[in-house]
Structure formats: C-alpha cells, structure tokens
Design a protein around this motif. Structure first.
Motif, mmCIF file in Angstrom:
data_model
loop_
_atom_site.group_PDB
_atom_site.id
_atom_site.type_symbol
_atom_site.label_atom_id
_atom_site.label_comp_id
_atom_site.label_asym_id
_atom_site.label_seq_id
_atom_site.Cartn_x
_atom_site.Cartn_y
_atom_site.Cartn_z
ATOM 1 N N THR A 72 -9.014 56.871 113.102
ATOM 2 C CA THR A 72 -7.813 56.851 113.937
ATOM 3 C C THR A 72 -7.093 58.203 113.882
ATOM 4 O O THR A 72 -6.668 58.724 114.909
ATOM 5 N N ALA A 73 -6.981 58.770 112.684
ATOM 6 C CA ALA A 73 -6.320 60.074 112.535
ATOM 7 C C ALA A 73 -7.097 61.172 113.258
ATOM 8 O O ALA A 73 -6.500 62.037 113.918
ATOM 9 N N GLU A 74 -8.418 61.133 113.156
ATOM 10 C CA GLU A 74 -9.240 62.135 113.851
ATOM 11 C C GLU A 74 -9.081 62.008 115.363
ATOM 12 O O GLU A 74 -8.943 63.014 116.062
ATOM 13 N N ARG A 75 -9.089 60.788 115.843
ATOM 14 C CA ARG A 75 -8.928 60.557 117.285
ATOM 15 C C ARG A 75 -7.542 61.007 117.738
ATOM 16 O O ARG A 75 -7.399 61.629 118.796
ATOM 17 N N ALA A 76 -6.530 60.713 116.934
ATOM 18 C CA ALA A 76 -5.174 61.140 117.274
ATOM 19 C C ALA A 76 -5.094 62.669 117.339
ATOM 20 O O ALA A 76 -4.444 63.227 118.230
ATOM 21 N N GLY A 77 -5.761 63.341 116.410
ATOM 22 C CA GLY A 77 -5.778 64.806 116.432
ATOM 23 C C GLY A 77 -6.448 65.350 117.685
ATOM 24 O O GLY A 77 -5.962 66.300 118.292
ATOM 25 N N ARG A 78 -7.578 64.728 118.058
ATOM 26 C CA ARG A 78 -8.263 65.177 119.285
ATOM 27 C C ARG A 78 -7.382 64.928 120.515
ATOM 28 O O ARG A 78 -7.278 65.794 121.388
ATOM 29 N N LEU A 79 -6.766 63.753 120.578
ATOM 30 C CA LEU A 79 -5.900 63.452 121.720
ATOM 31 C C LEU A 79 -4.717 64.410 121.784
ATOM 32 O O LEU A 79 -4.340 64.867 122.861
ATOM 33 N N ARG A 80 -4.143 64.712 120.627
ATOM 34 C CA ARG A 80 -3.017 65.647 120.597
ATOM 35 C C ARG A 80 -3.436 67.001 121.153
ATOM 36 O O ARG A 80 -2.731 67.607 121.960
ATOM 37 N N GLY A 81 -4.602 67.479 120.735
ATOM 38 C CA GLY A 81 -5.101 68.757 121.256
ATOM 39 C C GLY A 81 -5.319 68.711 122.757
ATOM 40 O O GLY A 81 -4.960 69.649 123.474
#
Length: 119
Positions: A72-81
């Motif tokens: 979830t954290a990795e996906r959130a980071g990608r979405l933020r970028g």
C-alpha cells in the motif's frame, strides 16, 4: 495518517512512530484473537501445541499485514509521483495558456493603438 503539515519535522516523525507502534499492537491483538478463533475447534490439541499454533498464526498474520502495508505504501508513493507530475504538467499548460492569452491581448492592443494613431 494524521495531517501534520503544520508540525515540526521531529514531531511528525515521533507521531508517525507512535502511530506505527499502535498499528502493530492492534494488529497483534487482532492476530491473537484470530488465532484463538482458529484453534478453538481443535479441542484435541494440547495446551502447549495450541499455544504454539496460535503463536505461529499470530506471526503469520502480522507478516501478512506488514506485507500489505508495504504494498500500500509503495502504491501510494507511485500515485503521489504520478499526481505530482500531472500537477506540474497542468501548471505548465496553464502558464503557457496565460502567456499566450496575454500576448494575444497585448498584440491586439498594440494593433489597436497603431490603427488609432494612423487615423
């Protein structure tokens, strides 16, 4: 988890760490509860074996939760970028449109001044 944008960085880190510990503690409690429910029908297990199964179940439960949180954290980071890049592109397009519009208005005003000056 919390909106700590107005807090100093050290306070945000401390709050994040506390939230992390609370989340892990809550997940451990959920794991223990789920383990007890899982082993309840196995009346033939001795107390030592039941405790061992419950401990292993709890550990696996926590490992799965951590894995899920990591994804979830990795996906959130990608979405933020992705969203930051789209925001920057939108700002560039908006600025280009504004400059183009301002240039057109100034060009029209200049042409109008020239036409009125000739007459």
């Amino acid at each position: 988890m919390t909106g700590g944008e107005g807090r100093p960085p050290a306070a945000r880190v401390l709050i994040s760490e506390i939230e992390g510990h609370l989340l892990v503690a809550a997940t451990r409690a959920e794991g223990r509860t789920a383990a007890a429910r899982f082993t309840a029908p196995f009346e033939w297990l001795g107390d030592d074996r039941r405790r061992e199964v419950e401990e292993r179940f709890e550990a696996e439960y926590l490992a799965l939760a951590r894995s899920s949180w990591q994804r979830t954290a990795e996906r959130a980071g990608r979405l933020r970028g992705e969203y930051e890049e789209r925001y920057r592109a939108l700002r560039r397009r908006l600025l280009a449109g504004f400059l183009l519009g301002a240039g057109a208005v100034l060009g029209c005003a200049g042409a109008l001044v020239l036409l009125l000056g000739q007459g």
